[in-house]
Write a protein that holds these residues in place. Structure first.
Motif, PDB file in Angstrom:
ATOM      1  N   THR A   1       3.570   0.057  17.888  1.00 27.20           N
ATOM      2  CA  THR A   1       3.092   0.621  16.930  1.00 27.20           C
ATOM      3  C   THR A   1       2.468  -0.032  15.831  1.00 27.20           C
ATOM      4  N   ASP A   2       2.583  -1.262  15.840  1.00 24.93           N
ATOM      5  CA  ASP A   2       2.256  -2.166  14.789  1.00 24.93           C
ATOM      6  C   ASP A   2       0.898  -2.232  14.646  1.00 24.93           C
ATOM      7  N   PRO A   3       0.069  -1.902  13.693  1.00 24.67           N
ATOM      8  CA  PRO A   3      -1.327  -2.119  13.518  1.00 24.67           C
ATOM      9  C   PRO A   3      -1.771  -3.591  13.453  1.00 24.67           C
ATOM     10  N   LEU A   4      -1.029  -4.412  13.077  1.00 27.13           N
ATOM     11  CA  LEU A   4      -1.219  -5.729  12.911  1.00 27.13           C
ATOM     12  C   LEU A   4      -2.029  -6.265  11.644  1.00 27.13           C
ATOM     13  N   LYS A   5      -2.456  -5.395  10.992  1.00 21.28           N
ATOM     14  CA  LYS A   5      -3.132  -5.547   9.606  1.00 21.28           C
ATOM     15  C   LYS A   5      -2.977  -4.345   8.789  1.00 21.28           C
ATOM     16  N   ASP A   6      -2.752  -4.734   7.623  1.00 20.36           N
ATOM     17  CA  ASP A   6      -2.681  -3.777   6.481  1.00 20.36           C
ATOM     18  C   ASP A   6      -3.925  -2.581   6.496  1.00 20.36           C
ATOM     19  N   ASN A   7      -3.683  -1.379   5.948  1.00 17.58           N
ATOM     20  CA  ASN A   7      -4.929  -0.374   6.027  1.00 17.58           C
ATOM     21  C   ASN A   7      -5.516  -0.202   7.248  1.00 17.58           C
TER      22      ASN A   7
END
Length: 504
Positions: free
Chosen positions: A181-187
């Motif tokens: 589920t981690d998008p790896l970057k903010d926003n």
């Protein structure tokens, strides 16, 4: 016949490249390493590609390869390794997600209205709040999947003081072949878990984990601690980022290989390990390698190297010495080590790799000198045990990959390998010199400019011991060794044959 045992020292990130400020030498070449040089002088050397030439591998895949397990067939993701090593009990078939320390926490902040993860690290100092959140999440229920158990625990990293958050899912028909589920970057939007293959197990597991992610968010959003954090002007922690899914590997998964799975059975060597780094400890546990207690040893610059040497020496010298206790995931208390001792003592050192990632040239050189000092301590303790009839010991040193300080990351350069019989090491150094190695505990130098670090060196002396003509331990000198250049999959065969314990 006297027992024959080996102390295997793996220096994580050992290899490097030529550095202009060091006169186009590597940190290992310029470091003063008389004990490592004595091993090379007394034994045989070579260059090793941990997995295959040209591959910049991770520590987990490299260790599998070196221990005799082809990562292409055996690797099932790092999540299970990290959770096991961090202290979470897992059964074969359970899945787990990559364990992240609270300094780089997997507790994040999400905008509930948009589903955007605004900050992947809700707080860089989560030592107090993290355990509270973990306790609230542990044992949560999945309404659509009541047969599954979820364990969320705050656990202390083996031997160290940092804490980790681990998530394990237990139940039938799970697969580790899913996304996270981690998008790896903010926003960016929180990711939806999808299967990475067409199997029914992967599709089913993706559905289970998506509901898990939803329930984690529900519980965290309603937690009073988040209301307190918000009123204090702190970012709320309302989502757990799940990444690096891995499944606890089991022997039945590999029956098609027609080979032994557990290390002890595969190689005929009862094995133990000192590995404060959670992923390496978990990998060892997956292969039924005993994880020794070594107080003060850590997986970073603060490590107490003497404690590691002492633990391995006692484990190999048993039953003359009482072996250290061993770590058991999910249990508060350690259990006694194997009373008859171990044949293969694996000593893992992480700090060299950290220096490479930190691009710390001087620190990597000083760390090599500290490792060399520890080798002297280990040799003394083992020689004293051998003289008392504990067995015949060998010393082996290599690495799992290169981490050049110029790059700050893993690279594909091969690593040096050397092995010798302890009695030949003693002949090379001189018995008086070996027995005079001080056994006082010490730590690695704390900074790249640590002027307090001193290391008294006594290199190999002229003697009648002749190995393969290599007289120093480094990347270039190892290339001249009789072993040539070989893949990591051949390493255990070389060690066993050198010990004259080949079980083929």
């Amino acid at each position: 016949m006297s027992k024959r045992r080996v102390a295997f020292v793996l220096v994580d990130g050992i290899g490097d490249v030529s550095i202009p400020e060091l006169g186009w030498k590597t940190p290992l070449e310029v470091a003063s390493t008389p004990n490592l040089d004595a091993i090379a002088t007394a034994g045989i050397s070579g260059l090793m590609d941990p997995v295959e030439p040209g591959l910049a591998c991770g520590s987990d895949t490299a260790h599998l390869s070196l221990l005799g397990y082809d990562p292409r067939q055996y690797y099932r993701g790092r999540g299970a390794f990290e959770s096991l090593g961090a202290g979470l009990a897992m059964s074969p078939g359970d899945i787990a997600f990559k364990v992240i320390d609270f300094l780089t926490s997997n507790f994040a902040t999400m905008d509930d209205g948009t589903g955007v993860v605004t900050c992947r690290r809700a707080d860089r100092h989560f030592e107090e709040d993290g355990p509270i959140f973990c306790a609230a999440l542990d044992g949560l229920k999945l309404p659509s999947f009541p047969a599954y158990e979820v364990r969320v625990r705050c656990v202390a990293l083996l031997y160290a003081t940092e804490h980790r958050c681990g998530v394990v899912v237990k139940g039938p028909g799970l697969s580790g072949n899913i996304s996270g589920t981690d998008p790896l970057k903010d926003n960016r939007l929180l990711e939806v878990v999808v299967p990475l293959d067409e199997s029914d197990e992967a599709k089913h597991t993706a559905a289970v984990v998506n509901e898990l992610s939803l329930e984690l968010r529900r519980i965290l959003s309603d937690h009073p601690l988040n209301a307190k954090r918000k009123s204090a002007g702190k970012a709320i922690a309302n989502v757990v980022l799940l990444r690096g899914c891995g499944i606890r590997i089991q022997a039945s998964d590999f029956s098609f290989l027609h080979a032994y799975f557990c290390f002890n059975e595969k190689h005929g060597l009862r094995s133990c390990m000192v590995a404060p780094t959670k992923i390496i400890a978990g990998l060892g546990l997956s292969l039924d390698i005993a994880i020794l207690d070594a107080p003060g040893a850590t997986g970073d610059y603060r490590t107490l190297l003497t404690s590691k040497a002492n633990a391995i020496a006692k484990a190999l010298a048993a039953p003359l010495e009482r072996p250290p206790n061993v770590f058991v995931p999910g249990e508060d208390d350690a259990k006694p080590g194997w009373s008859e001792g171990y044949d293969f003592g694996f000593l893992h050192i992480k700090a060299i790799d950290d220096a490479g990632h930190d691009k710390a040239v001087k620190l990597k050189k000083l760390a090599f000198e500290a490792v060399d000092k520890m080798i002297g301590q280990l040799a003394r303790m083992l020689w004293e045990a051998e003289c008392r009839g504990a067995g015949q010991f060998s010393l082996c040193v290599t690495g799992d990959h290169s981490t050049p300080v110029e790059y700050g990351d893993h690279s594909f350069e091969p690593v040096p390998f050397t092995i010798c019989h302890l009695k030949d090491f003693v002949k090379t150094k001189g018995e008086d010199t070996v027995l005079s190695s001080p056994l006082e505990a010490f730590r690695l130098p704390g900074t790249t400019e640590d002027s307090s670090w001193t290391y008294e060196t006594h290199g190999p002396k002229p003697c009648d011991v002749h190995g393969d003509g290599v007289t120093s331990f480094s990347e270039l000198s190892a290339a001249r060794g009789v072993l040539g250049r070989f893949p990591g999959s051949e390493m255990m065969g070389i060690i066993k044959k050198y010990m004259q314990l080949d079980t083929c």
